[in-house]
Design an enzyme around this catalytic site. Sequence first.
Site, PDB file in Angstrom:
ATOM      1  N   ASP A  75      15.332  23.811  11.755  1.00 59.91           N
ATOM      2  CA  ASP A  75      14.021  23.410  11.246  1.00 59.91           C
ATOM      3  C   ASP A  75      13.111  23.161  12.434  1.00 59.91           C
ATOM      4  O   ASP A  75      13.575  22.957  13.563  1.00 59.91           O
ATOM      5  CB  ASP A  75      14.141  22.152  10.386  1.00 59.91           C
ATOM      6  CG  ASP A  75      12.895  21.888   9.540  1.00 59.91           C
ATOM      7  OD1 ASP A  75      12.084  22.822   9.381  1.00 59.91           O
ATOM      8  OD2 ASP A  75      12.720  20.767   9.052  1.00 59.91           O
ATOM      9  N   GLY A  76      11.817  23.184  12.190  1.00 65.38           N
ATOM     10  CA  GLY A  76      10.859  22.922  13.251  1.00 65.38           C
ATOM     11  C   GLY A  76       9.526  22.523  12.660  1.00 65.38           C
ATOM     12  O   GLY A  76       9.214  22.847  11.509  1.00 65.38           O
ATOM     13  N   GLU A 114       9.692  26.488  14.483  1.00 60.56           N
ATOM     14  CA  GLU A 114      10.675  27.149  13.613  1.00 60.56           C
ATOM     15  C   GLU A 114      11.411  28.231  14.403  1.00 60.56           C
ATOM     16  O   GLU A 114      12.637  28.366  14.302  1.00 60.56           O
ATOM     17  CB  GLU A 114       9.980  27.759  12.394  1.00 60.56           C
ATOM     18  CG  GLU A 114       9.322  26.773  11.450  1.00 60.56           C
ATOM     19  CD  GLU A 114      10.313  26.049  10.543  1.00 60.56           C
ATOM     20  OE1 GLU A 114      11.537  26.179  10.758  1.00 60.56           O
ATOM     21  OE2 GLU A 114       9.855  25.349   9.622  1.00 60.56           O
ATOM     22  N   ASP A 136      14.119  27.029   6.440  1.00 55.85           N
ATOM     23  CA  ASP A 136      13.166  26.917   5.333  1.00 55.85           C
ATOM     24  C   ASP A 136      11.829  27.573   5.676  1.00 55.85           C
ATOM     25  O   ASP A 136      10.841  27.386   4.975  1.00 55.85           O
ATOM     26  CB  ASP A 136      12.965  25.452   4.926  1.00 55.85           C
ATOM     27  CG  ASP A 136      12.408  24.586   6.052  1.00 55.85           C
ATOM     28  OD1 ASP A 136      11.981  25.144   7.088  1.00 55.85           O
ATOM     29  OD2 ASP A 136      12.404  23.348   5.897  1.00 55.85           O
ATOM     30  N   HIS A 191      13.265  20.294   2.011  1.00 58.10           N
ATOM     31  CA  HIS A 191      13.069  18.992   1.360  1.00 58.10           C
ATOM     32  C   HIS A 191      13.474  19.032  -0.116  1.00 58.10           C
ATOM     33  O   HIS A 191      12.799  18.475  -0.981  1.00 58.10           O
ATOM     34  CB  HIS A 191      11.614  18.545   1.493  1.00 58.10           C
ATOM     35  CG  HIS A 191      11.114  18.586   2.906  1.00 58.10           C
ATOM     36  ND1 HIS A 191      11.524  17.693   3.872  1.00 58.10           N
ATOM     37  CD2 HIS A 191      10.259  19.445   3.524  1.00 58.10           C
ATOM     38  CE1 HIS A 191      10.922  17.984   5.024  1.00 58.10           C
ATOM     39  NE2 HIS A 191      10.167  19.036   4.840  1.00 58.10           N
ATOM     40  N   ASP A 201      15.486  18.186   9.693  1.00 57.32           N
ATOM     41  CA  ASP A 201      14.162  17.577   9.645  1.00 57.32           C
ATOM     42  C   ASP A 201      14.164  16.234  10.382  1.00 57.32           C
ATOM     43  O   ASP A 201      13.219  15.911  11.120  1.00 57.32           O
ATOM     44  CB  ASP A 201      13.731  17.399   8.194  1.00 57.32           C
ATOM     45  CG  ASP A 201      12.329  16.833   8.072  1.00 57.32           C
ATOM     46  OD1 ASP A 201      11.368  17.540   8.440  1.00 57.32           O
ATOM     47  OD2 ASP A 201      12.178  15.684   7.616  1.00 57.32           O
TER      48      ASP A 201
END
Length: 241
Positions: A75-76, A114, A136, A191, A201
């Site tokens: 994630d980023g 990301e 994501d 999420h 996250d």
Amino acid sequence: MAKKKYYAVRNGKQTGIFDQWFGPNGAQIQVTGFPGAEFKSFPTRVEAEQFLLGIAKEDTAEEALDGEHTTVFTDGGAVGNPGPGGYGVVLLFPDGRRQELCGGFKLTTNNRMELMGCIAALEALPGETSIVLHSDSRYLVDAVNKGWVFAWQKRGWKKANGEPALNIDLWKRLLKLLDESNVVLKWVKGHAGNVWNERCDQLVHEAIRKGDLQVDAGYDTGTANKRLKTELIDSPHSGLK
């Protein structure tokens, strides 16, 4: 030979994961005589860690426990986009080991982080025979799986609408890694309760809060507003291809 077990003590004299039951360094001594002791044995360390965190097995990604390939979640993000940003990575190995990575930058964007998460993960896995990477980010996953990034490269790093592709420096690094690895990219909804996505996250925010942030040399602050506008409208329906 008996199979190796991991003993997770969630409530005891000392909590944690133990690789033996008996002895002074075992789990038994931590729970014997302790009121309300909670403990359980597991075949993998990942499952033991999930028990400690109160996570049900069905809440996790099934691939993480199949023992056949290395499963990766990344994630980023950037606060303010552009702004201080970071990436987070969880590596889940077939033998049950888990490794976490993160990094933060002074000024960057969501999409660059990301990409950096994916790059950091693959750079940490040289020689891995089979990798399934979950993100994501549609920007990342669709650009690779639908071939858009290869089309940008073929057109001299321009999109179908003639506009220049962004983050070329990171895309070049990532394409080299993808060419050297056996990787499958999968999109996961962010999420939405996936424990490893949520952990990534958390790592992103931890990296940003740590301070001592790196400089994202590939991010041109002189075109920050243009980049932000373009990143916000980038989608499968806005000339990404």
